[in-house]
Structure formats: structure tokens, C-alpha cells
Motif scaffolding. Structure first.
Motif, PDB file in Angstrom:
ATOM      1  N   ALA A   1       0.842  -1.195   0.000  1.00 58.07           N
ATOM      2  CA  ALA A   1       0.000   0.000   0.000  1.00 58.07           C
ATOM      3  C   ALA A   1       0.880   1.249   0.000  1.00 58.07           C
ATOM      4  O   ALA A   1       1.921   1.283   0.666  1.00 58.07           O
ATOM      5  CB  ALA A   1      -0.904  -0.001   1.221  1.00 58.07           C
TER       6      ALA A   1
ATOM      7  N   ILE B   1     -14.075   4.813  -2.033  1.00 54.28           N
ATOM      8  CA  ILE B   1     -13.890   3.485  -2.615  1.00 54.28           C
ATOM      9  C   ILE B   1     -14.773   3.402  -3.852  1.00 54.28           C
ATOM     10  O   ILE B   1     -15.998   3.456  -3.745  1.00 54.28           O
ATOM     11  CB  ILE B   1     -14.275   2.381  -1.608  1.00 54.28           C
ATOM     12  CG1 ILE B   1     -13.518   2.551  -0.289  1.00 54.28           C
ATOM     13  CG2 ILE B   1     -14.008   1.006  -2.202  1.00 54.28           C
ATOM     14  CD1 ILE B   1     -14.032   1.657   0.830  1.00 54.28           C
TER      15      ILE B   1
ATOM     16  N   VAL C   1      -9.519   4.294  -3.738  1.00 53.88           N
ATOM     17  CA  VAL C   1      -9.292   2.867  -3.930  1.00 53.88           C
ATOM     18  C   VAL C   1     -10.291   2.416  -4.989  1.00 53.88           C
ATOM     19  O   VAL C   1     -11.499   2.428  -4.749  1.00 53.88           O
ATOM     20  CB  VAL C   1      -9.486   2.069  -2.632  1.00 53.88           C
ATOM     21  CG1 VAL C   1      -9.362   0.575  -2.906  1.00 53.88           C
ATOM     22  CG2 VAL C   1      -8.469   2.506  -1.588  1.00 53.88           C
TER      23      VAL C   1
ATOM     24  N   VAL D   1      -5.316   3.898  -6.080  1.00 57.17           N
ATOM     25  CA  VAL D   1      -4.894   2.529  -5.811  1.00 57.17           C
ATOM     26  C   VAL D   1      -5.864   1.578  -6.496  1.00 57.17           C
ATOM     27  O   VAL D   1      -7.071   1.631  -6.248  1.00 57.17           O
ATOM     28  CB  VAL D   1      -4.855   2.235  -4.302  1.00 57.17           C
ATOM     29  CG1 VAL D   1      -4.369   0.815  -4.057  1.00 57.17           C
ATOM     30  CG2 VAL D   1      -3.976   3.245  -3.569  1.00 57.17           C
TER      31      VAL D   1
ATOM     32  N   LEU E   1      -4.344  -4.026   1.611  1.00 53.77           N
ATOM     33  CA  LEU E   1      -4.948  -2.808   2.162  1.00 53.77           C
ATOM     34  C   LEU E   1      -5.557  -3.063   3.533  1.00 53.77           C
ATOM     35  O   LEU E   1      -5.432  -2.235   4.445  1.00 53.77           O
ATOM     36  CB  LEU E   1      -6.016  -2.277   1.209  1.00 53.77           C
ATOM     37  CG  LEU E   1      -5.547  -1.850  -0.186  1.00 53.77           C
ATOM     38  CD1 LEU E   1      -6.692  -1.169  -0.938  1.00 53.77           C
ATOM     39  CD2 LEU E   1      -4.348  -0.910  -0.101  1.00 53.77           C
TER      40      LEU E   1
END
Length: 557
Positions: free
Chosen positions: A212, A223, A284, A307, A330
Motif C-alpha cells: 500500500a 472506494i 481505492v 490505488v 490494504l
């Protein structure tokens, strides 16, 4: 009678060539059955006879004969979405070329598929033989593996099961092509097969995973959850619980039911002040990006730590992915994110307001609009049913206006409109459950050969066609205002003038027209196959979308 023939190549040495070919094909099929393959899609032809007969000889495998190779490819794609590769067989020549669109989609979406292209033997290649093209590595980099084993001979007996295992193993990560040359005569009798071998292990995911990023644990995080992620929803829920970051869930993620899910992101981010005030520091992204251009531009800003988790390979069109990590990585980092702040509460309140405004507008409209169709389908989709949508306006309408109930599959690897109904047929055949299709008239006509023999297949397919006589999505693009009406209609609006219900009726399917929410909801309860047409107007559809966006913005104001 017990077959006491020795399982060796010597036993085949004196066998006629057609029997060797038949034994070769029977061996491959037997090994694939041992590995768990249960479906084969066969496009009729002559050169593929040895393999077609080997498939037909085994009752354990369901054979789906599909006359159009383009349709056959997408049926195999739909079957493969269940997790196990389907066998896809065709004769030599352009038949194999017609598989190309489905192979491309499978390759970009990492859908398992074993493509079996029959071919002429070496002496008939490059000499002008009929129905012969260059099939060597026909699909290029779109397949994970290619092999041309030459015409089967007794001496290669011991390699047949390993060949089947190798094809199956590579197909776990996407489509493979096994090019199979056969010599005439094509009909033979299979003899004793090689002894079974130890099943190959499933390969580990090949997507590179990193630690990460150091600046990953930030307060202002979101997210993004899209399709084809391969990530357990429970893990997404755990990350949300740890961080208190909102989950912007696309309809293709099937995760809008999670606590903290936001279903009106496109509407929220059209509100300039909200979009600016809620710009994230870290994103994310689980799986594919959503179809919303507004969301893509907002999440593609400079200075964001992006990410990627899951998905069919690295997806980085904006060149802003900082790291590719596993969800386990994560979660092990134990981020605290926005815990103890109002970050999530602000997102939820805005989502509730925008969602209520959209629902009010759609559930009370006097004439069923295109967004209204998407919302009605989402609201009334049975819990055990699937939904396949076209990769044009339907997937966007479901993402923007489908509410928390929206869930679907869409072929977003190449984002093409081809093969929508064919893919849905494959999904229905694999699951045995009802499969709905939400599609425009343009994509419907494009894939109308999927309706051939549909009435006789064990597939409960229920097709909702939004009929605006042309390419409705182009009415939202700059071309619609930059060109005069005639030129726009010629090149982009492209009216079809096709009677979609007549097309369906020609294939023996039940048809109906719905103009209200109640009519469509009632039709959705009927067992398929059927086609339901909902008429629409492209210009009016643009106005409806503008009104819905304005209603959501007003709710936030």
C-alpha cells in the motif's frame, strides 16, 4: 464388454487415420470433462466434424448449436462468465474470424474460453484451397495461449491429455485458441483413450501486487467499486468499516446494497460545489471504472493517490494509478481513514437527497422515459434473476438512475454494443435462471441473430428494447449540436426503420409494447423468452436527462 485394448500409441499405430483423429478428439473432450467443462457452443460446419462428434458422444456436456459464429462467440462468453470455460467450436475459414469480437471482449475481461478452430492440414494451406485462411495466431494478443498441434497421429498419443490440460489451464485467465487441422475422411471411430492424468492446478493471478502507498491512509478517501473486480464484497465492506470512506458503487459491481454505498455519484458530481468540496485525496478503485464520464473526470484529477484493487489486468487510462494492491494488503494496513469525522455523513445525506429527487421524478412520470425504463427494471428485477445491459445508454441510465437496487452485467472490456443478447443467452444457459436484457433498438438489431432458435433453447430470456429508432447516445455528444440535423442523422442518429417486434415475432417469440411503468413491471413477471418494446424519442430523451440532473442539483442546493 470391457475394452481390453492397451492404452498405448502402439494400439493406434495400425488404425485408420480417421479413427486416430476421432480418438484424439475424444481424448481432449474426456480430459476437459474431468477438469469441469460442462458447456460447448458449436457453430455447424464440415471440417470440425471430428470434434463435433466427440462432443456429441458425451452426455455430460451440454451442446448449444448456434448458427451464427459471431453470436456463438458471445454465447460462449456468457457461459464463461459463470467461471468455467466453455468450448467454442467452428469449421475452418471465415467462421473463425467471426469469433473475433467475442474473443476480444473475453481477452479484455479475462473471461475463460477455449476456442477450437478447425483447419485444413498443412498441405492445403497457402495453396488456394477453399474455405481456408491463415488461422495461425489468428487472435493475436487477445488470447492467453495459442497452439497448432498438426494433424493427430498415433505417435503423439501421450501428448493429447497434457494438451487438453494446458489449454484448460491457460483458459482460466482468458480465452485460448487451439487450432485443429483435420484430414479427410472426417468421420472415424474412437479407440481406447490414454489413461487419465493428474489435473493441473489453477494458476495464481498474474496481476502484479505492491505494498500500500505510504500516503494511502487519508481522511478524504472514497472506494470506487466497478465490474469485473473479482473481489469479495465482504472485503469491500470491511475496508469501508475501517475507513468510513463512502463506497461509490457502479451497477456492474452488484455492491450497491452495502452499507455506505452511494448510488447517485454521477448526479452529485454534476453539482460543481459538491464536487469541489468533496474532492478526495485517495481513491481505492476496485475493478473497472464506472461508465460515468463525470465520475471519470473527477477521479482523474491531479494530486489524487489512486490505488487499483482487482480487475482484469492493470487499468490506467489516465496514467494516475499509484499502486496495484490486493485487498488483503490494504486490509492488513489497518487504515483509519475518515473515522471520527463527518466525511461519510455528508456523502450519505447528499446521496439521500439526490436519490429521493430522482425517484420522485421517475416513479411519477406520465410516459415511461428511458431513465424510467432503467429504474423500473432495477426496481422489479427478481432476486434470482440476472440482467445484461447494452454498453451505450442503458448501462449509463442504470448507473445514474437505477437506485440502490441496480445490478447488472455489461461487456465493458471493449465497450462495444455487439453481442449483448448473445451474452445474455449464454448467461441464462449457464445459470438456469431468468436473464433480463436492457438494450436499445440499434444494439438489438445488431445482435438479432441471437434470436435464432431461441424459442427452442432452455433459456428464460426476457428482452426489454428501448426503441428510439437509432443511436440515442450520440444525441448527448457535441456532434448533435455541431452538425445540421440532416448530416447528424445520416452519420450518427442513423435511424433504422426496423420493426423490432416483427423481428422477434419472425423467430417465434412473444412480443408486447409497454408505455407505462405498470405495464413494464407486469411484463417482467412473465416467463421468457419474450421481447418487450418501449417506444422513445431521442430529442425528448435528452430533455428528460437534463431535467433529472436539474432535479438532483436543486435537491442539493
Amino acid at each position: 464388454m470391457v475394452d481390453r485394448t492397451p492404452h498405448t500409441s502402439e494400439a493406434l499405430a495400425s488404425a485408420p487415420a480417421p479413427d486416430v483423429q476421432a480418438t484424439f478428439c475424444a481424448t481432449l473432450v474426456d480430459e476437459w470433462l474431468r477438469l469441469g467443462v460442462r458447456h460447448a457452443v458449436v457453430a455447424p460446419g464440415s471440417r470440425s466434424t471430428p470434434m463435433a462428434l466427440a462432443l456429441a458422444a458425451r452426455s455430460e456436456i451440454a451442446i448449444h448449436v448456434v448458427h451464427d459464429e459471431r453470436v456463438a462467440g458471445f454465447v460462449a462468453l456468457g457461459l464463461g462468465l459463470g467461471g468455467s470455460p466453455a468450448l467454442l467450436l467452428c469449421t475452418s475459414g471465415t467462421a473463425a474470424a467471426n469469433f473475433f469480437p467475442a474473443v476480444v471482449e473475453a481477452g479484455l475481461s479475462a473471461v475463460p474460453m477455449i476456442v477450437l478452430t478447425a483447419d485444413r492440414p498443412e498441405e492445403l494451406r497457402n495453396v488456394g484451397a477453399p474455405q481456408t485462411i491463415d488461422q495461425i495466431e489468428l487472435y493475436g494478443s487477445h488470447v492467453r495461449w495459442f497452439h497448432d498441434p498438426d494433424v493427430p497421429v498415433a505417435a503423439s498419443f501421450d501428448s493429447w491429455r497434457p494438451l487438453a490440460g494446458q489449454a484448460w489451464l491457460h483458459a482460466q485467465a482468458g480465452p485460448v485458441q487451439l487450432n485443429l487441422p483435420f484430414r479427410e475422411p472426417l468421420v472415424g471411430t474412437p479407440l481406447a483413450l490414454p489413461d487419465p492424468m493428474t489435473a493441473p492446478s489453477t494458476p495464481e493471478p498474474t496481476l502484479e501486487s505492491h505494498a500500500a502507498p505510504a500516503d494511502f491512509d487519508r481522511q478524504r478517501g472514497v472506494i470506487l467499486v466497478g465490474g469485473a473486480s473479482g473481489v469479495d464484497p465482504d472485503d469491500v465492506a470491511r475496508l469501508h468499516q475501517m475507513t468510513q470512506w463512502p463506497i461509490i458503487a457502479d451497477a456492474m459491481s452488484a455492491m450497491r446494497h452495502l452499507d455506505g454505498a452511494i448510488s447517485t455519484a454521477d448526479a452529485l458530481l454534476r453539482h460543481e460545489r459538491f464536487a469541489a468540496d468533496h474532492a478526495p485525496d485517495v481513491i481505492v478503485r476496485v475493478g473497472r471504472p464506472a461508465s460515468s464520464k463525470v465520475l471519470a473526470q473527477w477521479s482523474g484529477r491531479d494530486g489524487i493517490t489512486m490505488v487499483q484493487v482487482g480487475g482484469p489486468g492493470r487499468i490506467d487510462p489516465d496514467h494516475n494509478v499509484s499502486a496495484v494492491c490486493s485487498m488483503a494488503t490494504l486490509l492488513d494496513a489497518a487504515p483509519t481513514g475518515a473515522t471520527g469525522t463527518t466525511w461519510l455523513t455528508r456523502w450519505r445525506r447528499a446521496d439521500e437527497r439526490a436519490g429521493a429527487a430522482i425517484a420522485q421524478a421517475l416513479t411519477t412520470e406520465s410516459t415511461l422515459s428511458e431513465p424510467g425504463v432503467a429504474r423500473c427494471v432495477a426496481d422489479h428485477l427478481p432476486a434470482d434473476a440476472g440482467l445484461t445491459v447494452a454498453s451505450s445508454m442503458p448501462v449509463r441510465d442504470l448507473e445514474w438512475f437505477g437506485g440502490r437496487q441496480a445490478r447488472c452485467h455489461c461487456n465493458r472490456g471493449a465497450n462495444g454494443i455487439d453481442g449483448v443478447m448473445s451474452t445474455a443467452v449464454g448467461r441464462a444457459l449457464e445459470s438456469g435462471r431468468p436473464e433480463f436484457v436492457l438494450i436499445g433498438d440499434f444494439a438489438f438489431v445488431h445482435d438479432s441473430n441471437a434470436l435464432v432458435a431461441l424459442a427452442t433453447r432452455p433459456a428464460d430470456l426476457r428482452v426489454v428494447v428501448v426503441d428510439n429508432d437509432g443511436g440515442g447516445i450520440f444525441s448527448f455528444l457535441p456532434q448533435a449540436t455541431a452538425l445540421d440535423h440532416g448530416r447528424f442523422e445520416q452519420l450518427f442518429g442513423t435511424p433504422l426503420g426496423s420493426d423490432v417486434l416483427a423481428v422477434a415475432a419472425a423467430h417465434g417469440l412473444a412480443t408486447v409494447t409497454a408505455t407505462s411503468r405498470d405495464e413494464l413491471a407486469a411484463q417482467m413477471t412473465q416467463r421468457g423468452p419474450w421481447v418487450c418494446r418501449v417506444p422513445s424519442d431521442r430529442a425528448a430523451n435528452v430533455e428528460v436527462h437534463a431535467a433529472l440532473h436539474a432535479a438532483a442539483t436543486a435537491a442539493l442546493d
